[in-house]
Design an enzyme around this catalytic site. Structure first.
Site, short mmCIF file in Angstrom:
data_model
loop_
_atom_site.label_atom_id
_atom_site.label_comp_id
_atom_site.label_asym_id
_atom_site.label_seq_id
_atom_site.Cartn_x
_atom_site.Cartn_y
_atom_site.Cartn_z
N ILE A 83 25.85 14.49 -7.04
CA ILE A 83 26.06 15.46 -5.96
C ILE A 83 26.07 16.88 -6.55
O ILE A 83 26.31 17.84 -5.85
CB ILE A 83 27.40 15.20 -5.23
CG1 ILE A 83 28.53 15.03 -6.23
CG2 ILE A 83 27.28 13.99 -4.32
CD1 ILE A 83 29.89 15.20 -5.66
N GLY B 159 0.80 -1.22 0.00
CA GLY B 159 0.00 0.00 0.00
C GLY B 159 0.83 1.26 0.00
O GLY B 159 0.31 2.37 -0.16
N LEU C 132 22.05 5.34 -15.49
CA LEU C 132 22.78 6.15 -16.49
C LEU C 132 24.06 5.46 -16.95
O LEU C 132 24.86 6.04 -17.68
CB LEU C 132 23.11 7.53 -15.91
CG LEU C 132 21.92 8.28 -15.28
CD1 LEU C 132 22.37 9.63 -14.73
CD2 LEU C 132 20.79 8.47 -16.28
N TRP D 206 25.26 5.80 -3.66
CA TRP D 206 26.48 5.01 -3.83
C TRP D 206 27.56 5.91 -4.44
O TRP D 206 27.32 6.59 -5.44
CB TRP D 206 26.21 3.82 -4.75
CG TRP D 206 27.41 2.93 -4.97
CD1 TRP D 206 28.37 2.59 -4.08
CD2 TRP D 206 27.76 2.25 -6.20
NE1 TRP D 206 29.30 1.73 -4.67
CE2 TRP D 206 28.94 1.52 -5.96
CE3 TRP D 206 27.16 2.21 -7.46
CZ2 TRP D 206 29.56 0.74 -6.94
CZ3 TRP D 206 27.77 1.43 -8.44
CH2 TRP D 206 28.96 0.70 -8.18
N TYR E 61 27.83 1.75 1.88
CA TYR E 61 28.30 2.96 1.19
C TYR E 61 29.11 3.87 2.12
O TYR E 61 29.77 4.80 1.66
CB TYR E 61 27.13 3.77 0.60
CG TYR E 61 26.28 3.02 -0.40
CD1 TYR E 61 26.71 1.83 -1.00
CD2 TYR E 61 25.03 3.51 -0.77
CE1 TYR E 61 25.91 1.16 -1.91
CE2 TYR E 61 24.23 2.84 -1.68
CZ TYR E 61 24.67 1.66 -2.24
OH TYR E 61 23.87 1.00 -3.14
N MET F 269 5.85 4.56 -3.72
CA MET F 269 7.31 4.68 -3.86
C MET F 269 7.59 5.60 -5.05
O MET F 269 7.23 5.27 -6.18
CB MET F 269 7.91 3.30 -4.10
CG MET F 269 9.42 3.29 -4.22
SD MET F 269 10.01 1.58 -4.39
CE MET F 269 11.79 1.86 -4.24
N SER G 54 18.00 -7.22 -3.59
CA SER G 54 18.86 -6.54 -4.57
C SER G 54 19.80 -7.57 -5.16
O SER G 54 20.34 -8.42 -4.44
CB SER G 54 19.64 -5.42 -3.89
OG SER G 54 20.46 -4.73 -4.81
N SER H 127 22.22 2.32 -11.21
CA SER H 127 23.08 2.71 -12.34
C SER H 127 22.26 2.91 -13.62
O SER H 127 22.63 2.41 -14.68
CB SER H 127 24.19 1.67 -12.56
OG SER H 127 24.95 1.50 -11.39
N GLN I 36 17.85 18.21 -12.80
CA GLN I 36 17.55 17.68 -14.13
C GLN I 36 16.98 16.25 -14.05
O GLN I 36 16.04 15.90 -14.76
CB GLN I 36 18.88 17.64 -14.88
CG GLN I 36 18.83 17.66 -16.37
CD GLN I 36 20.26 17.62 -16.90
OE1 GLN I 36 20.96 16.63 -16.72
NE2 GLN I 36 20.69 18.68 -17.54
#
Length: 324
Positions: A264, A10, A212, A21, A49, A13, A161, A210, A271
């Site tokens: 960062i 419910g 990109l 990372w 991390y 996200m 994961s 990842s 963007q």
């Protein structure tokens, strides 16, 4: 506000979250503060991390009663590291993450990898030859310990994961709390179509890490393809007046795949969330779909005898030997 997917719990996200990372302490606090200020409501973290304490400082200053963002509007994910798979270690690992993040609960807690490393506080326990020291704990035992965290109200949803389809089904066969999310590497070169279909049929949403192409990772090979320089992506960027990164992220959110691009840099953080005000035609989606070549960028490597080799490929629970 980024649009969302609905988890089987419910929970909503957000489709775009801030990845952390490789965001160094000293940089990540400002990045999170900026991301929250421009509308991010999803932060992806992990114990391994090494930056959860600083992320916690940003959250404490910006989230909660009387702060800029109400806690219930923020979706925070973290991950259980491989050295903490033993059922006796799971709750303490989560409580450390909660203390570091200065939170009372997580929205989502993932098992970072299916296999376990030797127990202890060294995240990468190694033999003299540089190979990893493993532990025999099976992920099904770890899952049972994770379920107890939901009952205690410390975690709202659980997920996986870097698990393959067979391993997901293995978890589902024993789960009383079903996994809500699978987080895996995913981008047009590794579209994960079969794995996404597998998850959707079983009530799991998919998060792309990842998205990109992770051009800043340590074990990058000099002659591998660079996703952000792909001609199809550049042509669509020019056509729509967008950045290549926005093209890659739009493709995912249009497929209802959650993305957690790491940055960062304020201009890029902004963007990366501005992908909900344009749409691809079915033909444009097909152009991006056609780039799939099952190219995996993220394979952890170690140096053994002076050679770079996949760190965990010999482990019986290594996920990437299966087709998907």
């Amino acid at each position: 506000m980024a649009s969302c997917v609905l988890l089987h719990t419910g929970q909503k996200m957000p489709l775009i979250g801030l990845g952390t990372w490789k965001s160094n302490p000293g940089q990540v606090k400002a990045a999170i503060k900026y991301a929250l200020s421009v509308g991010y409501r999803h932060i992806d973290c992990a114990a391994v991390y090494g930056n959860e304490i600083e992320i916690g400082e940003a959250l404490k200053e910006n989230v909660g009663p009387g702060k800029a963002v109400p806690r219930e509007e923020l979706f925070v994910t973290s991950k259980l590291w491989n050295t903490k798979h033993h059922p006796e270690d799971v709750e303490a690992a989560l409580r450390k993450t909660l203390a570091d993040l200065q939170l009372e609960y997580l929205d989502l807690y993932l098992m970072h990898w299916p296999y376990a490393f030797e127990r202890g506080d060294n995240p990468f326990p190694k033999n003299d030859d540089g190979t990893i020291r493993y532990d025999s704990t099976h992920y099904k035992e770890t899952w049972k310990a994770l379920e107890a965290l939901v009952a205690k109200g410390l975690v709202k949803a659980l997920g996986l994961s870097n698990f393959n389809s067979r391993q997901i089904d293995d978890i589902l066969s024993v789960a009383s709390v079903r996994p809500a999310v699978l987080q895996v590497e995913c981008h047009p070169y590794l579209a994960q179509n079969e794995l996404i279909a597998h998850c959707q049929a079983r009530g799991l949403e998919v998060t792309a890490y990842s998205p990109l192409g992770s051009s800043d990772r340590a074990w990058r090979h000099p002659d591998e393809p660079v996703l952000l320089e792909e001609p199809v992506v550049l042509a669509l960027a020019e056509k729509h007046g967008r950045s290549p990164a926005q093209i890659l992220l739009r493709w995912q959110v249009q497929r209802k795949v959650v993305c957690i691009p790491k940055s960062i840099t304020p201009s890029r953080i902004l963007q990366n969330i501005q992908v909900f005000d344009f749409t691809f035609s079915p033909e444009e989606m097909k152009q991006l779909d056609a780039l799939n070549k099952h190219w995996r960028y993220i394979v952890p490597m170690i140096t053994v005898d002076g050679k770079s080799v996949p760190r965990d490929a010999g482990h019986p629970l290594y996920p990437f030997n299966d087709p998907y």
